[in-house]
Scaffold this motif. Sequence first.
Motif: not given
Length: 391
Positions: A47-58, A23-25
């Motif tokens: 947007n939602v997709a971009l936010f969640l792409t970043r959020w999951i890497t938290h 996920i970090m990758t």
Amino acid sequence: MNVQPASARLTSIDALRGLVMVIMTLDHTRDFFSDAHFKPTDLQQTNVALFLTRWITHFCAPVFVFLAGASAFLWFARKGRNAPISGFLLKRGLLLLLLTCTVEAWSWNFLNDFRQVDGGVLWAIGWSMIVLAGLAKLPVVIVGLIGLTIVAGHNALDGIRAQDLGGFAPWWAILHTGEDVALGNGWSINPYYPLLPWIGVIALGFGFGSWLQRNEPGTPFKLIAAGTGLTLLFIALRYANVYGDPDPWQVQTTPAFTLLSFLNCHKYPPSLLYLSMTLGPALILLGLLHQKSLHLQHPLLLFGRTPLFFYLIHLYVIHGLAVGLAAITGGPVREIAGGGIWSPNLPADYGYGLASVYAIWLVVVVLMLRLCRGFERLKTANPHWIWMNYL
């Protein structure tokens, strides 16, 4: 410190660590290839997709630091009562700091002159291990309680500003607030992973490792229950907006963005709610993985067994691919070599959409699978190369 004879290394830890590294990758691939040149968690631009792409890497940093603490205790338990745990942690912490200032620094910026020390995840883990080297001399229960106290209580210090502390300001920036620290003659530290909460996470993980190595009946259920409780704690505290994060959630123009605001917790430094939001689901997943039997060469286990090698090499793979693609397409090679989407002179229209970012991410993961397999074979064939044990 009182420990029981240790069992074999728990594959569930390796599998979870391997998953968060994959996920970090994704996050680092986005850093170098995305056409979104802004913070993906900025609700005014994202947007939602971009936010969640970043959020999951938290999930990556908290889980990795927490498991580093747990793995340190499991190493100690496996080696026996007289194992030099403090020396092991001290040497490994110093190695990580050296790599932060050299190998990692150049991976992010091929033009780096090394005068700016970026205090990121390796920096945080390195210093946390050095502190844990001292804490490990205490009873493990005390270490865990110290970690819990820091994680739960450090947000009470949010009102203390570095600029109000005079000569102690640089130290407070490194410990909690994260502002740049000028050292003179062009040298500086950017401690964007402030150390205090990460020290708490690794100490809490060390205490957790003591419990996990006993592998008592019902361990998977207890892990799932603990993770569920921590997740519910996050939901309750976040909804109340009274403590645990310096950035309260707010009602937005749509229900979807209101949910994003709810999830948008503070990472630099990681708040109590940020850590609860990430470590809670991680414990649930660890409980589920605890019940699985994975083949020794499963990709997640392989990545989890070679964490430092994976981390350092994947940065060069991603950055190298970004420079190569820019060269092939007539893109801004110098700007990409100089730091990717953070480069101040990067053209505003440079980059790729999320679909392309995800496709490149999968290519990177496949390349890393081959590289990690080769590294593990090399390590197995050369057990006398002691230095490889640190990778």
